[in-house]
Design an enzyme around this catalytic site. Structure first.
Site, mmCIF file in Angstrom:
data_model
loop_
_atom_site.group_PDB
_atom_site.id
_atom_site.type_symbol
_atom_site.label_atom_id
_atom_site.label_comp_id
_atom_site.label_asym_id
_atom_site.label_seq_id
_atom_site.Cartn_x
_atom_site.Cartn_y
_atom_site.Cartn_z
ATOM 1 N N GLU A 79 0.816 -1.209 0.000
ATOM 2 C CA GLU A 79 0.000 0.000 0.000
ATOM 3 C C GLU A 79 0.853 1.263 0.000
ATOM 4 O O GLU A 79 1.873 1.349 0.677
ATOM 5 C CB GLU A 79 -0.926 0.018 1.211
ATOM 6 N N CYS A 143 -8.469 -2.306 7.741
ATOM 7 C CA CYS A 143 -7.091 -2.315 7.231
ATOM 8 C C CYS A 143 -6.548 -0.891 7.119
ATOM 9 O O CYS A 143 -5.450 -0.587 7.596
ATOM 10 C CB CYS A 143 -7.024 -3.022 5.881
ATOM 11 N N HIS A 167 -1.322 -5.761 1.698
ATOM 12 C CA HIS A 167 -2.467 -6.661 1.543
ATOM 13 C C HIS A 167 -2.007 -7.954 0.859
ATOM 14 O O HIS A 167 -1.195 -7.907 -0.072
ATOM 15 C CB HIS A 167 -3.559 -6.005 0.696
#
Length: 216
Positions: A79, A143, A167
């Site tokens: 991310e 998340c 992820h």
């Protein structure tokens, strides 16, 4: 030995297994050379997850923190940015469903990961052959809540730690994958790719300039 904290989530909703926690445990049991990895399980609950995370950071005093979460991604997805919002189409494991709620009141709108994200995905692909990508959004569920909370903690505590969020895919035995609804990857392969992420993050303070954006 360099201390590293890796977090994964407890099972969510009807699932009895969460590969983010299984992968974190595999990294603890078989860490990259030169690292001491501590795996900590976070509740999939707003607020409580950040309390457990903060305690883990204080207790382990890591140089690097990488939080893991489950998502129907096609490979290891590093991310780029966490945003300061909870906006949930479904409840968390405690039944909470915040809408348009700031994670940190008066906090910055967003934080960027301090991992060398493009270098990480490049090295994962080159060293393992696994699919890997830079992701432009971690969503607005737990998340992202953990990702933002982690980066806010690292930005305000006055230490020189680095961190980010990754992820990972489902595993083949999970119902969504077994029914061909989502991509999957055996958790052992996921852990193999994540070892490269950890090694790359500790070895490099700077990123590489390669295209890894998105058109939508």
């Amino acid at each position: 030995m360099t201390r590293v904290l890796v977090t994964g989530f407890e099972p969510f909703a009807q699932d009895t297994y969460n590969p983010s926690w299984a992968a974190a445990q595999l990294l603890q049991d078989n860490p990259p050379d030169g690292m001491e990895v501590t795996a900590v399980q976070l509740p999939c609950v707003f607020g409580k997850s950040l309390h457990v995370l903060r305690q883990a950071v204080l207790e382990t005093d890591p140089a690097l923190v990488v939080s893991l979460g489950l998502s129907p991604r096609n490979g290891i997805s590093v991310e780029r940015v966490a945003i300061n919002i909870n906006d949930c189409p479904i409840p968390d494991n405690a039944g909470r469903q915040p809408v348009d709620e700031h994670i940190v009141p008066d906090g910055p709108a967003a934080y960027f990961s301090t991992l060398p994200i493009k270098r990480c995905v490049t090295e994962v692909h080159q060293q393992t052959g696994l699919k890997s990508e830079v992701s432009q959004t971690a969503g607005t569920f737990v998340c992202n809540h953990v990702f933002y909370g982690l980066m806010h903690l690292l930005a305000t505590e006055g230490k020189q730690r680095r961190g980010g969020f990754v992820h990972i895919p489902h595993t083949p035995e999970m119902p969504a994958a077994a029914n061909h609804f989502v991509p999957w990857l055996p958790v052992e392969d996921t852990a193999r790719g994540l070892r490269v992420v950890l090694s790359t993050a500790l070895a490099h303070d700077t990123d590489i300039a390669v295209a890894a954006g998105a058109t939508h």
